[in-house]
Design a protein around this motif. Structure first.
Motif, PDB file in Angstrom:
ATOM      1  N   UNK A   1       0.814  -1.199   0.000  1.00  0.00           N
ATOM      2  CA  UNK A   1       0.000   0.000   0.000  1.00  0.00           C
ATOM      3  C   UNK A   1       0.850   1.253   0.000  1.00  0.00           C
ATOM      4  N   UNK A   2       0.174   2.405   0.103  1.00  0.00           N
ATOM      5  CA  UNK A   2       0.839   3.701   0.059  1.00  0.00           C
ATOM      6  C   UNK A   2       0.411   4.568   1.227  1.00  0.00           C
ATOM      7  N   UNK A   3       1.284   5.499   1.553  1.00  0.00           N
ATOM      8  CA  UNK A   3       1.011   6.442   2.627  1.00  0.00           C
ATOM      9  C   UNK A   3       1.832   7.694   2.357  1.00  0.00           C
ATOM     10  N   UNK A   4       1.287   8.849   2.702  1.00  0.00           N
ATOM     11  CA  UNK A   4       2.025  10.100   2.551  1.00  0.00           C
ATOM     12  C   UNK A   4       2.146  10.794   3.898  1.00  0.00           C
ATOM     13  N   UNK A   5       3.383  11.076   4.286  1.00  0.00           N
ATOM     14  CA  UNK A   5       3.658  11.793   5.519  1.00  0.00           C
ATOM     15  C   UNK A   5       3.896  13.263   5.223  1.00  0.00           C
ATOM     16  N   UNK A   6       3.544  14.111   6.180  1.00  0.00           N
ATOM     17  CA  UNK A   6       3.799  15.537   6.059  1.00  0.00           C
ATOM     18  C   UNK A   6       4.540  16.039   7.276  1.00  0.00           C
ATOM     19  N   UNK A   7       5.316  17.083   7.074  1.00  0.00           N
ATOM     20  CA  UNK A   7       6.035  17.736   8.161  1.00  0.00           C
ATOM     21  C   UNK A   7       5.813  19.233   8.013  1.00  0.00           C
ATOM     22  N   UNK A   8       5.106  19.815   8.962  1.00  0.00           N
ATOM     23  CA  UNK A   8       4.857  21.248   8.952  1.00  0.00           C
ATOM     24  C   UNK A   8       5.932  21.954   9.761  1.00  0.00           C
ATOM     25  N   UNK A   9       6.501  22.998   9.193  1.00  0.00           N
ATOM     26  CA  UNK A   9       7.609  23.711   9.814  1.00  0.00           C
ATOM     27  C   UNK A   9       7.183  25.129  10.159  1.00  0.00           C
ATOM     28  N   UNK A  10       7.509  25.569  11.363  1.00  0.00           N
ATOM     29  CA  UNK A  10       7.216  26.931  11.789  1.00  0.00           C
ATOM     30  C   UNK A  10       8.360  27.458  12.624  1.00  0.00           C
TER      31      UNK A  10
ATOM     32  N   UNK B   1       6.967  22.046  -0.149  1.00  0.00           N
ATOM     33  CA  UNK B   1       6.090  23.108  -0.646  1.00  0.00           C
ATOM     34  C   UNK B   1       6.478  24.390   0.080  1.00  0.00           C
ATOM     35  N   UNK B   2       7.133  25.294  -0.651  1.00  0.00           N
ATOM     36  CA  UNK B   2       7.641  26.521  -0.037  1.00  0.00           C
ATOM     37  C   UNK B   2       6.515  27.439   0.411  1.00  0.00           C
ATOM     38  N   UNK B   3       5.397  27.394  -0.251  1.00  0.00           N
ATOM     39  CA  UNK B   3       4.279  28.271   0.104  1.00  0.00           C
ATOM     40  C   UNK B   3       3.645  27.829   1.418  1.00  0.00           C
ATOM     41  N   UNK B   4       3.488  26.525   1.580  1.00  0.00           N
ATOM     42  CA  UNK B   4       2.841  25.992   2.782  1.00  0.00           C
ATOM     43  C   UNK B   4       3.828  25.658   3.892  1.00  0.00           C
ATOM     44  N   UNK B   5       5.141  25.753   3.604  1.00  0.00           N
ATOM     45  CA  UNK B   5       6.183  25.384   4.585  1.00  0.00           C
ATOM     46  C   UNK B   5       5.983  23.954   5.072  1.00  0.00           C
ATOM     47  N   UNK B   6       5.783  23.064   4.109  1.00  0.00           N
ATOM     48  CA  UNK B   6       5.542  21.657   4.424  1.00  0.00           C
ATOM     49  C   UNK B   6       6.464  20.777   3.585  1.00  0.00           C
ATOM     50  N   UNK B   7       6.993  19.764   4.222  1.00  0.00           N
ATOM     51  CA  UNK B   7       7.752  18.743   3.521  1.00  0.00           C
ATOM     52  C   UNK B   7       6.922  17.460   3.535  1.00  0.00           C
ATOM     53  N   UNK B   8       6.959  16.700   2.462  1.00  0.00           N
ATOM     54  CA  UNK B   8       6.182  15.477   2.412  1.00  0.00           C
ATOM     55  C   UNK B   8       7.061  14.288   2.040  1.00  0.00           C
ATOM     56  N   UNK B   9       6.590  13.121   2.389  1.00  0.00           N
ATOM     57  CA  UNK B   9       7.252  11.870   2.005  1.00  0.00           C
ATOM     58  C   UNK B   9       6.163  10.941   1.489  1.00  0.00           C
ATOM     59  N   UNK B  10       6.161  10.723   0.176  1.00  0.00           N
ATOM     60  CA  UNK B  10       5.203   9.799  -0.418  1.00  0.00           C
ATOM     61  C   UNK B  10       5.816   8.415  -0.441  1.00  0.00           C
TER      62      UNK B  10
END
Length: 130
Positions: free
Chosen positions: A16-25, A73-82
């Motif tokens: 299966x698949x999963x996508x992780x996100x990391x929000x940076x502030x 994503x520079x606009x949302x300040x988020x890094x993802x791992x698909x």
């Protein structure tokens, strides 16, 4: 105060698949080189993937290359791992990490070193069932 917050973990069946996100502030996202690490019970924290501050350079651990894709994503300040084609051995707590590694030569040299990163999230659990 720099904060990194992971999300998106969960239970998924093998292949299966999963996508992780990391929000940076708390820090200018475009100035921070980012990475994903993971740690399974009883094992050391393992490098998964890294992406430079611009988003043009990426590196992957041998065990995930060809199955995982890191992006930012520079606009949302988020890094993802698909994560695709998940395997039971991918089961671990996944951590996002960040820091300023310097110029491109330094990033190429140090991006996979855990000691390069001073900012860490608390992790998100990924469990892959067989």
């Amino acid at each position: 105060q720099v904060q990194l917050h992971e999300s998106g973990g969960g239970l998924v069946q093998a292949v299966g698949s999963l996508t992780l996100s990391c929000a940076v502030s708390g820090i200018t996202f475009s100035r921070v080189d980012m990475a994903w690490y993971r740690q399974a019970p009883g094992k050391e924290r393992e490098f998964v993937a890294a992406i430079d501050r611009i988003g043009t350079g990426s590196k992957y651990g041998d065990s995930v290359r060809g199955r995982f894709i890191i992006s930012r994503d520079a606009v949302k300040s988020i890094m993802t791992l698909k994560m695709d084609s998940l395997k039971p051995e991918d089961t671990a707590t996944y951590f996002c990490a960040g820091d300023r590694l310097g110029n491109s030569d330094r990033w190429n040299r140090y991006a996979t070193n855990i000691e390069s990163y001073n900012y860490w999230g608390r992790g998100t659990q990924v469990t892959v069932s067989s």
